[in-house]
Design a protein around this motif. Structure first.
Motif, PDB file in Angstrom:
ATOM      1  N   ALA A 171      51.961  55.352  49.162  1.00 32.79           N
ATOM      2  CA  ALA A 171      51.725  54.095  48.460  1.00 32.79           C
ATOM      3  C   ALA A 171      50.466  53.353  48.911  1.00 32.79           C
ATOM      4  CB  ALA A 171      52.946  53.189  48.565  1.00 32.79           C
ATOM      5  N   PRO A 172      50.121  53.288  50.215  1.00 29.24           N
ATOM      6  CA  PRO A 172      48.934  52.532  50.601  1.00 29.24           C
ATOM      7  C   PRO A 172      47.637  53.053  49.984  1.00 29.24           C
ATOM      8  CG  PRO A 172      50.316  52.899  52.511  1.00 29.24           C
ATOM      9  CD  PRO A 172      50.891  53.708  51.381  1.00 29.24           C
ATOM     10  N   GLY A 173      47.577  54.315  49.617  1.00 29.31           N
ATOM     11  CA  GLY A 173      46.376  54.869  49.016  1.00 29.31           C
ATOM     12  C   GLY A 173      46.186  54.460  47.568  1.00 29.31           C
ATOM     13  N   VAL A 174      47.222  53.891  46.963  1.00 31.79           N
ATOM     14  CA  VAL A 174      47.158  53.511  45.558  1.00 31.79           C
ATOM     15  C   VAL A 174      46.634  52.088  45.460  1.00 31.79           C
ATOM     16  CG1 VAL A 174      48.506  53.150  43.466  1.00 31.79           C
ATOM     17  CG2 VAL A 174      49.071  55.031  44.992  1.00 31.79           C
ATOM     18  N   CYS A 175      45.500  51.912  44.788  1.00 30.14           N
ATOM     19  CA  CYS A 175      44.909  50.580  44.656  1.00 30.14           C
ATOM     20  C   CYS A 175      45.423  49.853  43.418  1.00 30.14           C
ATOM     21  CB  CYS A 175      43.389  50.690  44.576  1.00 30.14           C
ATOM     22  SG  CYS A 175      42.647  51.389  46.036  1.00 30.14           S
ATOM     23  N   ARG A 176      45.261  50.490  42.285  1.00 28.58           N
ATOM     24  CA  ARG A 176      45.682  49.901  41.020  1.00 28.58           C
ATOM     25  C   ARG A 176      46.186  51.006  40.116  1.00 28.58           C
ATOM     26  NH1 ARG A 176      40.598  46.184  39.547  1.00 28.58           N
ATOM     27  NH2 ARG A 176      40.305  47.854  38.087  1.00 28.58           N
ATOM     28  N   GLN A 177      46.842  50.610  39.055  1.00 30.89           N
ATOM     29  CA  GLN A 177      47.319  51.584  38.091  1.00 30.89           C
ATOM     30  C   GLN A 177      46.175  52.081  37.236  1.00 30.89           C
ATOM     31  OE1 GLN A 177      50.316  49.535  35.888  1.00 30.89           O
ATOM     32  NE2 GLN A 177      51.914  50.083  37.345  1.00 30.89           N
ATOM     33  N   GLN A 178      46.396  53.228  36.624  1.00 36.07           N
ATOM     34  CA  GLN A 178      45.414  53.749  35.683  1.00 36.07           C
ATOM     35  C   GLN A 178      45.432  52.885  34.432  1.00 36.07           C
ATOM     36  OE1 GLN A 178      46.081  57.856  34.827  1.00 36.07           O
ATOM     37  NE2 GLN A 178      46.166  58.429  36.973  1.00 36.07           N
ATOM     38  N   MET A 179      44.237  52.610  33.910  1.00 36.11           N
ATOM     39  CA  MET A 179      44.149  51.806  32.689  1.00 36.11           C
ATOM     40  C   MET A 179      42.837  52.100  31.977  1.00 36.11           C
ATOM     41  SD  MET A 179      43.281  48.022  34.157  1.00 36.11           S
ATOM     42  CE  MET A 179      44.303  48.110  35.600  1.00 36.11           C
ATOM     43  N   PRO A 180      42.840  51.920  30.664  1.00 37.32           N
ATOM     44  CA  PRO A 180      41.579  52.097  29.927  1.00 37.32           C
ATOM     45  C   PRO A 180      40.571  51.029  30.320  1.00 37.32           C
ATOM     46  CG  PRO A 180      43.467  52.059  28.434  1.00 37.32           C
ATOM     47  CD  PRO A 180      43.963  51.652  29.786  1.00 37.32           C
ATOM     48  N   LEU A 181      39.320  51.353  30.166  1.00 34.99           N
ATOM     49  CA  LEU A 181      38.227  50.432  30.480  1.00 34.99           C
ATOM     50  C   LEU A 181      38.350  49.116  29.712  1.00 34.99           C
ATOM     51  CD1 LEU A 181      35.552  49.997  31.922  1.00 34.99           C
ATOM     52  CD2 LEU A 181      34.451  51.344  30.160  1.00 34.99           C
ATOM     53  N   THR A 182      38.935  49.146  28.539  1.00 36.36           N
ATOM     54  CA  THR A 182      39.072  47.938  27.719  1.00 36.36           C
ATOM     55  C   THR A 182      39.974  46.888  28.367  1.00 36.36           C
ATOM     56  OG1 THR A 182      40.834  49.027  26.473  1.00 36.36           O
ATOM     57  CG2 THR A 182      38.636  49.069  25.508  1.00 36.36           C
ATOM     58  N   PHE A 183      40.787  47.266  29.353  1.00 38.57           N
ATOM     59  CA  PHE A 183      41.680  46.322  30.018  1.00 38.57           C
ATOM     60  C   PHE A 183      40.981  45.524  31.112  1.00 38.57           C
ATOM     61  CE2 PHE A 183      46.232  47.868  29.131  1.00 38.57           C
ATOM     62  CZ  PHE A 183      45.898  48.233  27.850  1.00 38.57           C
ATOM     63  N   LEU A 184      39.809  45.952  31.534  1.00 39.99           N
ATOM     64  CA  LEU A 184      39.079  45.246  32.587  1.00 39.99           C
ATOM     65  C   LEU A 184      38.374  44.023  32.020  1.00 39.99           C
ATOM     66  CD1 LEU A 184      37.475  48.257  34.483  1.00 39.99           C
ATOM     67  CD2 LEU A 184      39.572  47.031  35.047  1.00 39.99           C
ATOM     68  N   ARG A 185      38.214  43.015  32.845  1.00 39.71           N
ATOM     69  CA  ARG A 185      37.553  41.777  32.442  1.00 39.71           C
ATOM     70  C   ARG A 185      36.210  41.638  33.159  1.00 39.71           C
ATOM     71  NH1 ARG A 185      39.732  42.353  28.480  1.00 39.71           N
ATOM     72  NH2 ARG A 185      41.915  41.929  28.192  1.00 39.71           N
ATOM     73  N   GLN A 186      35.430  40.690  32.702  1.00 37.79           N
ATOM     74  CA  GLN A 186      34.098  40.458  33.264  1.00 37.79           C
ATOM     75  C   GLN A 186      34.169  40.288  34.775  1.00 37.79           C
ATOM     76  OE1 GLN A 186      31.868  37.464  31.230  1.00 37.79           O
ATOM     77  NE2 GLN A 186      30.397  37.230  32.876  1.00 37.79           N
ATOM     78  N   GLY A 187      33.278  41.001  35.479  1.00 34.05           N
ATOM     79  CA  GLY A 187      33.193  40.922  36.924  1.00 34.05           C
ATOM     80  C   GLY A 187      34.073  41.910  37.669  1.00 34.05           C
ATOM     81  N   GLU A 188      35.027  42.529  36.993  1.00 33.14           N
ATOM     82  CA  GLU A 188      35.915  43.479  37.662  1.00 33.14           C
ATOM     83  C   GLU A 188      35.206  44.807  37.908  1.00 33.14           C
ATOM     84  OE1 GLU A 188      40.479  42.742  36.942  1.00 33.14           O
ATOM     85  OE2 GLU A 188      39.486  43.249  35.053  1.00 33.14           O
ATOM     86  N   ARG A 189      35.584  45.445  39.009  1.00 35.70           N
ATOM     87  CA  ARG A 189      35.034  46.750  39.385  1.00 35.70           C
ATOM     88  C   ARG A 189      36.160  47.778  39.354  1.00 35.70           C
ATOM     89  NH1 ARG A 189      30.040  46.270  42.021  1.00 35.70           N
ATOM     90  NH2 ARG A 189      29.463  44.111  42.404  1.00 35.70           N
ATOM     91  N   ALA A 190      35.783  49.019  39.102  1.00 37.44           N
ATOM     92  CA  ALA A 190      36.757  50.108  39.066  1.00 37.44           C
ATOM     93  C   ALA A 190      36.020  51.423  39.250  1.00 37.44           C
ATOM     94  CB  ALA A 190      37.514  50.104  37.741  1.00 37.44           C
ATOM     95  N   ARG A 191      36.769  52.508  39.264  1.00 39.55           N
ATOM     96  CA  ARG A 191      36.210  53.860  39.317  1.00 39.55           C
ATOM     97  C   ARG A 191      36.733  54.640  38.129  1.00 39.55           C
ATOM     98  NH1 ARG A 191      33.080  55.377  43.332  1.00 39.55           N
ATOM     99  NH2 ARG A 191      33.139  54.131  45.210  1.00 39.55           N
ATOM    100  N   VAL A 192      35.898  55.508  37.617  1.00 36.66           N
ATOM    101  CA  VAL A 192      36.288  56.363  36.501  1.00 36.66           C
ATOM    102  C   VAL A 192      37.237  57.432  37.036  1.00 36.66           C
ATOM    103  CG1 VAL A 192      35.468  58.007  34.773  1.00 36.66           C
ATOM    104  CG2 VAL A 192      34.091  55.977  35.323  1.00 36.66           C
TER     105      VAL A 192
END
Length: 94
Positions: free
Chosen positions: A17-38
Protein backbone atom coordinates in the motif's frame (compact mmCIF):
# COMPACT_ATOMS: atom_id res chain seq x y z
CA UNK A 1 -5.35 -21.60 11.08
CA UNK A 2 -7.75 -19.55 8.94
CA UNK A 3 -7.06 -16.49 11.08
CA UNK A 4 -3.32 -16.85 10.53
CA UNK A 5 -3.82 -17.12 6.76
CA UNK A 6 -6.13 -14.11 6.79
CA UNK A 7 -3.58 -12.08 8.78
CA UNK A 8 -0.80 -13.05 6.34
CA UNK A 9 -2.96 -11.95 3.39
CA UNK A 10 -3.73 -8.64 5.12
CA UNK A 11 -0.05 -8.05 5.88
CA UNK A 12 0.83 -8.66 2.23
CA UNK A 13 -1.75 -6.12 1.06
CA UNK A 14 -0.66 -3.43 3.52
CA UNK A 15 3.00 -3.98 2.63
CA UNK A 16 2.34 -2.86 -0.94
CA UNK A 17 0.00 0.00 0.00
CA UNK A 18 2.69 2.65 0.75
CA UNK A 19 3.92 2.46 -2.85
CA UNK A 20 0.51 3.47 -4.16
CA UNK A 21 0.22 7.24 -4.56
CA UNK A 22 -3.08 7.74 -6.33
CA UNK A 23 -5.59 5.75 -8.30
CA UNK A 24 -5.40 5.40 -12.04
CA UNK A 25 -7.44 8.04 -13.84
CA UNK A 26 -7.74 9.62 -17.26
CA UNK A 27 -5.88 12.86 -17.86
CA UNK A 28 -9.23 14.67 -18.10
CA UNK A 29 -9.74 14.18 -14.33
CA UNK A 30 -6.69 16.28 -13.42
CA UNK A 31 -7.07 19.98 -12.65
CA UNK A 32 -4.84 22.97 -13.29
CA UNK A 33 -1.51 22.72 -11.46
CA UNK A 34 -1.76 18.99 -10.74
CA UNK A 35 1.14 16.70 -11.61
CA UNK A 36 1.03 13.03 -12.55
CA UNK A 37 2.84 10.31 -14.49
CA UNK A 38 1.65 8.57 -17.62
CA UNK A 39 0.76 4.94 -16.94
CA UNK A 40 -0.50 3.98 -20.38
CA UNK A 41 -2.06 5.36 -23.53
CA UNK A 42 -5.21 3.80 -24.93
CA UNK A 43 -6.94 4.31 -28.24
CA UNK A 44 -6.57 3.21 -31.83
CA UNK A 45 -3.12 2.72 -33.32
CA UNK A 46 -3.02 6.12 -35.02
CA UNK A 47 -3.94 8.11 -31.89
CA UNK A 48 -1.72 5.96 -29.68
CA UNK A 49 1.26 6.50 -31.98
CA UNK A 50 0.58 10.25 -32.24
CA UNK A 51 0.41 10.68 -28.45
CA UNK A 52 3.61 8.67 -27.99
CA UNK A 53 5.38 10.92 -30.50
CA UNK A 54 4.27 13.92 -28.43
CA UNK A 55 5.92 12.40 -25.33
CA UNK A 56 3.02 10.59 -23.68
CA UNK A 57 4.94 7.40 -22.89
CA UNK A 58 4.68 5.29 -19.71
CA UNK A 59 6.59 6.93 -16.85
CA UNK A 60 6.65 10.43 -18.34
CA UNK A 61 5.97 13.20 -15.80
CA UNK A 62 3.40 15.81 -16.75
CA UNK A 63 1.74 18.91 -15.33
CA UNK A 64 -1.64 20.40 -16.21
CA UNK A 65 -0.96 24.01 -17.20
CA UNK A 66 -4.56 24.84 -18.06
CA UNK A 67 -7.85 22.96 -18.04
CA UNK A 68 -11.26 24.00 -19.31
CA UNK A 69 -14.18 21.73 -20.05
CA UNK A 70 -11.97 18.64 -20.35
CA UNK A 71 -9.65 20.26 -22.89
CA UNK A 72 -6.16 20.63 -21.43
CA UNK A 73 -2.77 22.17 -21.99
CA UNK A 74 -0.11 19.82 -20.63
CA UNK A 75 3.55 20.42 -19.92
CA UNK A 76 5.46 17.24 -20.73
CA UNK A 77 9.15 16.77 -21.46
CA UNK A 78 9.72 20.53 -21.61
CA UNK A 79 6.94 21.24 -24.12
CA UNK A 80 3.39 22.50 -23.75
CA UNK A 81 0.82 20.48 -25.68
CA UNK A 82 -2.90 21.11 -26.10
CA UNK A 83 -5.21 18.10 -26.16
CA UNK A 84 -8.93 17.98 -26.69
CA UNK A 85 -11.14 16.04 -24.29
CA UNK A 86 -11.28 12.93 -26.50
CA UNK A 87 -7.49 12.59 -26.79
CA UNK A 88 -6.87 13.47 -23.14
CA UNK A 89 -9.29 10.78 -22.00
CA UNK A 90 -7.06 8.14 -23.67
CA UNK A 91 -4.05 9.04 -21.47
CA UNK A 92 -4.21 7.12 -18.18
CA UNK A 93 -2.27 8.68 -15.27
CA UNK A 94 -1.62 8.04 -11.60
Amino acid sequence: MENVMAMDALASETATAPGVCRQQMPLTFLRQGERARVLKVRGNDELHHHLENLGFVPGAALKVVSEQGGNVIIEIKGAQIALDRAAASKVITN
